[in-house]
Design a protein around this motif. Structure first.
Motif, PDB file in Angstrom:
ATOM      1  N   TYR A 101       0.949  -1.244   0.086  1.00 41.89           N
ATOM      2  CA  TYR A 101       0.097   0.019  -0.147  1.00 41.89           C
ATOM      3  C   TYR A 101       0.867   1.275   0.001  1.00 41.89           C
ATOM      4  N   LEU A 102       0.635   2.037  -0.946  1.00 38.01           N
ATOM      5  CA  LEU A 102       1.392   3.323  -1.160  1.00 38.01           C
ATOM      6  C   LEU A 102       0.636   4.526  -0.826  1.00 38.01           C
ATOM      7  N   GLU A 103       0.943   4.973   0.466  1.00 39.71           N
ATOM      8  CA  GLU A 103       0.088   6.284   0.911  1.00 39.71           C
ATOM      9  C   GLU A 103       1.109   7.444   0.370  1.00 39.71           C
ATOM     10  N   TRP A 104       0.849   7.947  -0.803  1.00 44.41           N
ATOM     11  CA  TRP A 104       1.864   9.143  -1.180  1.00 44.41           C
ATOM     12  C   TRP A 104       0.971  10.331  -1.687  1.00 44.41           C
ATOM     13  N   GLY A 105       1.670  11.373  -1.400  1.00 48.97           N
ATOM     14  CA  GLY A 105       1.139  12.786  -1.915  1.00 48.97           C
ATOM     15  C   GLY A 105       1.378  12.898  -3.183  1.00 48.97           C
ATOM     16  N   ARG A 106       0.551  13.937  -3.744  1.00 50.51           N
ATOM     17  CA  ARG A 106       0.482  14.242  -5.186  1.00 50.51           C
ATOM     18  C   ARG A 106       2.084  14.738  -5.462  1.00 50.51           C
ATOM     19  N   ASP A 112      -5.959   2.625   7.461  1.00 44.01           N
ATOM     20  CA  ASP A 112      -5.940   1.678   8.708  1.00 44.01           C
ATOM     21  C   ASP A 112      -4.692   0.565   8.466  1.00 44.01           C
ATOM     22  N   LYS A 113      -4.589   0.332   6.724  1.00 45.13           N
ATOM     23  CA  LYS A 113      -3.726  -0.765   6.630  1.00 45.13           C
ATOM     24  C   LYS A 113      -2.300  -0.633   7.020  1.00 45.13           C
ATOM     25  N   GLU A 114      -1.972   0.611   7.474  1.00 48.04           N
ATOM     26  CA  GLU A 114      -0.749   0.703   7.939  1.00 48.04           C
ATOM     27  C   GLU A 114      -0.393  -0.084   9.145  1.00 48.04           C
ATOM     28  N   GLU A 115      -1.255  -0.036  10.072  1.00 51.38           N
ATOM     29  CA  GLU A 115      -1.186  -0.897  11.291  1.00 51.38           C
ATOM     30  C   GLU A 115      -1.334  -2.468  10.979  1.00 51.38           C
ATOM     31  N   PHE A 116      -2.399  -2.584  10.021  1.00 51.01           N
ATOM     32  CA  PHE A 116      -2.617  -4.170   9.487  1.00 51.01           C
ATOM     33  C   PHE A 116      -1.077  -4.607   8.955  1.00 51.01           C
ATOM     34  N   CYS A 117      -0.501  -3.926   8.269  1.00 54.21           N
ATOM     35  CA  CYS A 117       0.821  -4.430   7.846  1.00 54.21           C
ATOM     36  C   CYS A 117       1.840  -4.527   8.717  1.00 54.21           C
ATOM     37  N   LYS A 118       1.803  -4.221   9.909  1.00 55.31           N
ATOM     38  CA  LYS A 118       2.553  -4.082  10.949  1.00 55.31           C
ATOM     39  C   LYS A 118       2.384  -5.488  11.855  1.00 55.31           C
ATOM     40  N   LEU A 119       1.335  -5.969  11.559  1.00 53.66           N
ATOM     41  CA  LEU A 119       1.023  -7.158  12.606  1.00 53.66           C
ATOM     42  C   LEU A 119       1.966  -8.384  12.160  1.00 53.66           C
ATOM     43  N   PRO A 120       2.488  -9.106  13.120  1.00 61.33           N
ATOM     44  CA  PRO A 120       3.680 -10.099  12.899  1.00 61.33           C
ATOM     45  C   PRO A 120       3.230 -10.977  12.052  1.00 61.33           C
ATOM     46  N   GLU A 121       2.074 -11.405  11.747  1.00 64.80           N
ATOM     47  CA  GLU A 121       1.771 -12.508  11.049  1.00 64.80           C
ATOM     48  C   GLU A 121       1.583 -11.938   9.262  1.00 64.80           C
ATOM     49  N   ASN A 122       1.719 -10.559   9.098  1.00 64.36           N
ATOM     50  CA  ASN A 122       1.550  -9.915   7.698  1.00 64.36           C
ATOM     51  C   ASN A 122       2.786  -9.452   7.420  1.00 64.36           C
ATOM     52  N   ILE A 153       3.894   2.049   3.104  1.00 66.44           N
ATOM     53  CA  ILE A 153       4.806   3.016   2.864  1.00 66.44           C
ATOM     54  C   ILE A 153       4.291   4.345   2.795  1.00 66.44           C
ATOM     55  N   LYS A 154       4.543   5.448   3.639  1.00 67.28           N
ATOM     56  CA  LYS A 154       4.175   6.961   3.303  1.00 67.28           C
ATOM     57  C   LYS A 154       5.151   7.646   2.839  1.00 67.28           C
TER      58      LYS A 154
END
Length: 504
Positions: A29-34, A197-207, A214-215
């Motif tokens: 997931y890419l949370e990137w500014g313009r 919310d995917k930022e925290e999801f990606c940090k879970l040990p299983e993921n 990346i921001k």
């Protein structure tokens, strides 16, 4: 696709490449500014998919088919040009490339009008969240998408994720086999919370082994931008909020004690005529995007047009339907930024709804509409609007002539009761999400305060020249006017029991 070229990646883009090619990441997931380089890195990923898996089929995902055509495809094609990849040479859109000597895909699509066909047989099928059947028949080896904050996560799963199931032994060691890459600027409304919310999801040990978030802001891409770009963009930004969110990728704080506390994402809907949009793929102009693309209009009923005007003029189009009140589209014009006025606003409305057979409109406006245009005459600003619409061939019913100002407190109670839907007495409010993006931001960010006569809408941003006026209370005011006028008879019973909470 045989020419070699060199290009310089910024740190965020390089991070993506490393995670894909060497880090084993399949979901990114890419949370990137313009200005950060989203379009380029997504085009690069598409090219790598094509290079790694000849003949494979992929999903090219957008919020709506209209946005795929009008926004995503043009930016993708421009980015591909920088990679020496050209339309009608390396790929074609909306047609079968085998007639040009292209290789056939592993899975031949039933139809080609929503397909990007590459010369080595790869295909990208355009899949939109507003069309539940757009992913039908797709056996995908990977998926890529932009503007992800506008996605419905449930529809994303049903329309796209479950299609990412194709198997081919020769591709199983490819780094992008089964990949899911989604990009977006940060969320400006509640709808996009699933993405951030995917930022925290990606940090879970299983993921952590397979998922990556990346921001980044445009600051990371300075070497690819013109000198003084950020300073220029900041100076030209419609608001500090807009600049910080869209360019610096800073998430806006949520307005908790707002004027519309009952407004939730479930009040938003999408209903586009995708058969029409697919039919113009590869052969469309700006004028093609008119009301033919909308499925939410009851053509037997009049349109409701409400206008709030001044140096910024905002217009909202609605319809009164059985047991619901639907907001169809927004229009706006700013004399400060683009020298457009209310006449241009009327022209935009007339052009967009020109294909409608029933050209009847119920016109609403604020108290300013009852002011005289010139001293010594009886003509009001509302009369001018009526005249403009009639000259364009519309039958007009002026619903606001000589009407008093609606009290803020009463509007607050009525609209929130309708939004809450705690009783069938109140028609449901629905808002077309993709036709009303600025209205939704304005509604979600409208603040409230306790005034001498109850709850009042905070209007300070309308006087703030640094604010994007499309995101202030102008459009919400236009939204309120017909709702209060049409349904105020329902208000009396509600006032007896309403406790005026600002957060619920």
């Amino acid at each position: 696709m045989k020419n070699k070229l060199k290009f310089e990646l910024n740190d965020a883009q390089l991070d993506v490449v490393i995670q894909i090619e060497f880090g084993g990441k399949k979901v990114i997931y890419l949370e990137w500014g313009r200005g950060t380089g989203k379009s380029f890195i997504l085009a690069y990923i598409m090219l790598r998919m094509v290079q790694q898996m000849p003949g494979a089929s992929f999903a090219f995902v957008g919020p709506t088919y209209q946005q795929i055509l009008a926004t995503m495809l043009p930016s993708t094609k421009n980015a591909l040009k920088k990679l020496n990849i050209f339309e009608n040479i390396d790929y074609v859109i909306g047609k079968d490339g085998t007639k040009l000597g292209y290789d056939a895909p592993i899975y031949t699509p039933d139809k080609w009008n929503n397909i990007m066909h590459w010369s080595n047989g790869c295909t990208f099928q355009f899949v939109s969240m507003d069309n539940t059947s757009s992913g039908r028949g797709l056996n995908s080896f990977g998926e890529v998408g932009d503007e992800a904050v506008l996605f419905d996560p449930v529809k994303l799963y049903n329309n796209v994720t479950i299609t990412n199931r194709a198997k081919e032994a020769r591709f199983e060691n490819c780094s992008l086999f089964g990949a899911k890459i989604y990009a977006s600027s940060t969320a400006m409304t509640k709808r996009g919370k699933w993405f951030t919310d995917k930022e925290e999801f990606c940090k879970l040990p299983e993921n952590r082994k397979t998922h990556y978030f990346i921001k980044a802001s445009a600051e990371v891409n300075m070497h690819n931008l013109q000198d003084g770009y950020l300073e220029q963009i900041k100076a030209e930004a419609p608001s500090e909020l807009h600049y910080r969110a869209e360019i610096l990728n800073e998430r806006p704080t949520e307005i908790l004690d707002g004027f519309y506390p009952q407004l939730k994402p479930h009040h938003y809907y999408v209903d586009e005529e995708n058969d029409y949009l697919v039919s113009i793929t590869g052969n469309y102009t700006k004028a093609s995007f008119n009301c033919k693309q909308d499925c939410d209009i009851d053509k037997s009923r009049p349109l409701i047009l409400s206008i709030d005007w001044g140096t910024f003029s905002g217009a909202i189009v609605q319809q009164k339907l059985p047991n619901k009140h639907r907001t169809l589209k927004e229009f706006w014009a700013s004399q400060q930024s683009d020298s457009k006025d209310e006449e241009d606003l009327i022209n935009d409305f007339v052009e967009y709804y020109a294909p409608l057979p029933n050209k009847t409109v119920h016109l609403y406006y604020g108290h300013d509409g009852n002011a005289k245009v010139k001293k010594g005459t009886n003509e009001t600003y509302g009369d001018v609007l009526v005249s403009l619409l009639k000259k364009k061939g519309w039958t007009v019913y002026d619903k606001s002539k000589r009407k008093p100002v609606a009290p803020h407190n009463d509007k607050y109670i009525l609209i929130n009761m309708m939004l809450k839907q705690s009783s069938s007495r109140y028609p449901a409010i629905e808002i077309n999400e993709y036709n009303c993006p600025n209205l939704i931001i304005g509604l979600e960010r409208a603040e409230a305060k306790e005034g001498k006569n109850g709850i009042e809408k905070v209007k300070k941003d309308e006087r703030n020249s640094s604010m994007n006026q499309a995101h202030t209370t102008h459009l919400p005011d236009a939204f309120d006017i017909p709702i209060y006028s049409i349904y105020k008879h329902l208000l009396k019973p509600a006032k007896e029991y309403w406790d005026l909470p600002t957060t619920m």
